[in-house]
Enzyme design. Structure first.
Site, mmCIF file in Angstrom:
data_model
loop_
_atom_site.group_PDB
_atom_site.id
_atom_site.type_symbol
_atom_site.label_atom_id
_atom_site.label_comp_id
_atom_site.label_asym_id
_atom_site.label_seq_id
_atom_site.Cartn_x
_atom_site.Cartn_y
_atom_site.Cartn_z
ATOM 1 N N LYS A 112 0.791 -1.203 0.065
ATOM 2 C CA LYS A 112 0.006 -0.107 -0.173
ATOM 3 C C LYS A 112 0.937 1.293 0.072
ATOM 4 O O LYS A 112 0.555 2.491 -0.538
ATOM 5 C CB LYS A 112 -0.935 -0.030 1.296
ATOM 6 C CG LYS A 112 -1.931 -1.258 0.753
ATOM 7 C CD LYS A 112 -3.332 -1.087 1.734
ATOM 8 C CE LYS A 112 -4.253 -2.143 1.444
ATOM 9 N NZ LYS A 112 -3.896 -3.560 1.828
HETATM 10 C C1 LIG Z 1 -4.487 -4.608 1.515
HETATM 11 C C2 LIG Z 1 -3.785 -5.860 1.436
HETATM 12 C C3 LIG Z 1 -3.923 -6.922 0.546
HETATM 13 C C4 LIG Z 1 -5.221 -6.759 -0.200
HETATM 14 O O1 LIG Z 1 -5.079 -5.822 -1.505
HETATM 15 P P1 LIG Z 1 -6.719 -5.366 -2.019
HETATM 16 O O2 LIG Z 1 -6.197 -4.452 -2.913
HETATM 17 O O3 LIG Z 1 -7.444 -4.935 -1.035
HETATM 18 O O4 LIG Z 1 -7.177 -6.624 -2.650
HETATM 19 C C5 LIG Z 1 -3.431 -7.970 0.323
HETATM 20 N N1 LIG Z 1 -2.017 -8.194 1.118
HETATM 21 C C6 LIG Z 1 -1.582 -7.099 2.173
HETATM 22 C C7 LIG Z 1 -0.672 -7.317 3.022
HETATM 23 C C8 LIG Z 1 -2.494 -6.146 2.196
HETATM 24 O O5 LIG Z 1 -2.291 -5.066 2.884
#
Ligand SMILES: *Cc1c(COP(=O)(O)O)cnc(C)c1O
Length: 462
Positions: A112
């Protein structure tokens, strides 16, 4: 470049306003009116460029006149300067035709950061030019919140409030949200699940008096600018394996469908992607939907991959919008049915979705077993989310097309699950080794719209 709502009933906006707004006023999500494409030659020319240069070329067609080329290059440079790896998104090989894309070298050790660091810099430039201030509210199952707080802390044009489910995030995630001391960031522990946090967030956005009064802005994965920033590493990784001259597939540990939807956009832009594989944990609404056509909500069952513990995948609405021929009224109808528990999609729509997406579901036991096996056979210590990706990729990959699995978090972000599976407690990278010594600051709030609004109003009016 104009942005339209998936429910067809909100103002058409340019990039800057779509970014600053987040959720559309009709409850829908903003998507580009048309998807710009890169030619075969454009994609071939990305080979050998830095991550930052690829980011510029991939994102530039979407931002219109929001930033000058100079501003945009500067935003990208600042966004990725704090990453702990020069390649930003390096790849390692797991098997003859299977690669792991490491997206955890940012400041909060999860993918993210790629989008949030960009958004922080873009908000800063856009808002200071306008002489405006906004209130950012986000809901998180763990990683979004820490990434947002890290990206926005200390920026003078924003206050940031992050709602997370009390007791349901890992200690590292919580500390990353509660230890920054900057007075413009606020961690709120909500009594409920992630879906409750997400629902209260939507309630705040749908309360127009409050929304306008505090100049609410959203940076959840529904924000188009976040999806856009994630498109870049699909290009950088595919090109490093020979695209556009050969096809690749991706497996993506999936919760809110934001990350994998970025892969779908990359494909629409012309990147030769064969399959996009959705990997879910036991909270498997997407796998059930892609298997049976029934998108029906269920109880959230807490798992060892908490960032994927959700039942309603917000960004799936964007894929549905395309599958339904961009019929906003049809999407509005489906989302009304979802409020009553779910909807069923027709065979034709399901086939359209399946022409892009495969899926697989991984149980808790299979997740742990994969963490153990990856260490033994590939000498890779995986976080549980990444292990779910690797597990599904091993089931579905073919010998002819390279598979790239996204490693979405660093194992040290989820040390308990990793230690239980391997006996090894992964240490935090040195640059954040003192996380457990810093003091925490958090406000506990009920799962209640009025209580949340009161906290926001009190804090921003101080
Ligand atoms: C947010 C997240 C996901 C899922 O991603 P999306 O975009 O919500 O599908 C998977 N793994 C980790 C470590 C995350 O932080």
């Amino acid at each position: 470049m104009q942005y339209i709502s998936t429910r067809g009933n909100a103002p058409v906006l340019k990039f800057e306003d779509a970014m600053l707004t987040g959720l559309a006023r009709d409850g829908g999500l903003y998507v580009p009116e048309t998807i710009p494409t890169l030619s075969h030659a454009d994609i071939a020319a990305l080979s050998g460029l830095s991550y930052e240069e690829i980011a510029f070329r991939v994102m530039r067609p979407f931002i219109g006149d929001t930033f000058t080329d100079e501003e945009f290059a500067d935003i990208i440079a600042k966004a990725y300067a704090g990453f702990g790896h020069a390649a930003r998104a390096p790849m390692v090989q797991l098997d003859s035709n299977h690669f792991l894309l490491e997206l955890f070298h940012g400041p909060t050790l999860a993918f993210k950061d790629f989008a949030m660091q960009m958004i922080g810099q873009m908000f800063q430039v856009a808002l200071s030019r306008r002489g405006e201030r906004v209130t950012i509210v986000g809901a998180t199952s763990g990683d979004t919140g820490s990434a947002a707080i890290e990206a926005f802390k200390g920026l003078d044009a924003v206050d940031v409030f992050i709602l997370y489910p009390h007791g349901r995030v890992s200690e590292v995630q919580r500390r990353q949200m509660t230890t920054p001391s900057e007075s413009n960031v606020h961690a709120l522990a909500v009594d409920g699940h992630f879906d409750d946090c997400q629902a209260r967030l939507k309630d705040m956005f749908n309360d127009f008096e409050f929304r306008d009064g505090v100049r609410l802005a959203g940076v959840n994965s529904i924000n188009w600018a976040r999806v856009l920033a994630q498109v870049v590493y699909y290009f950088s990784s595919a090109v490093s394996l020979g695209a556009p001259h050969r096809k690749v597939s991706f497996t993506v540990p999936t919760g809110n469908f934001g990350d994998i939807f970025a892969g779908y956009i990359a494909k629409k832009m012309g990147l030769p992607i064969d399959r996009l594989v959705v990997a879910t944990n036991q909270n498997d609404i997407l796998h059930r939907c892609l298997t049976t056509g029934a998108y029906v909500t269920d109880q959230v069952i807490p798992s060892i991959s908490p960032s994927m513990d959700i039942q309603v995948s917000s960004n799936f609405e964007r894929a549905m919008f395309d599958a339904y021929g961009r019929d906003g009224a049809a999407i509005g109808q489906l989302m009304a049915e979802l409020k009553q528990g779910g909807f069923h999609i027709s065979q034709g729509i399901l086939e359209e979705l399946r022409s892009h997406f495969d899926s697989g579901r991984v149980s808790e036991e299979e997740t742990s077993a994969q963490i153990t096996r990856s260490l033994r056979t590939h000498a890779e210590l995986l976080c549980p989310h990444s292990a779910i990706g690797v597990e599904v990729a091993e089931r579905l990959r073919t010998s002819t097309t390279p598979m790239i699995t996204l490693a979405t978090a660093h194992p040290a972000k989820f040390p308990d699950a990793v230690e239980a599976a391997t006996g090894i407690r992964p240490p935090l990278p040195e640059r954040m080794a003192d996380l457990f010594d810093r003091s925490e600051r958090v406000t506990r709030v009920g799962n209640d719209l009025e209580a949340l609004k009161a906290v926001v109003l009190e804090r921003i009016n101080k």
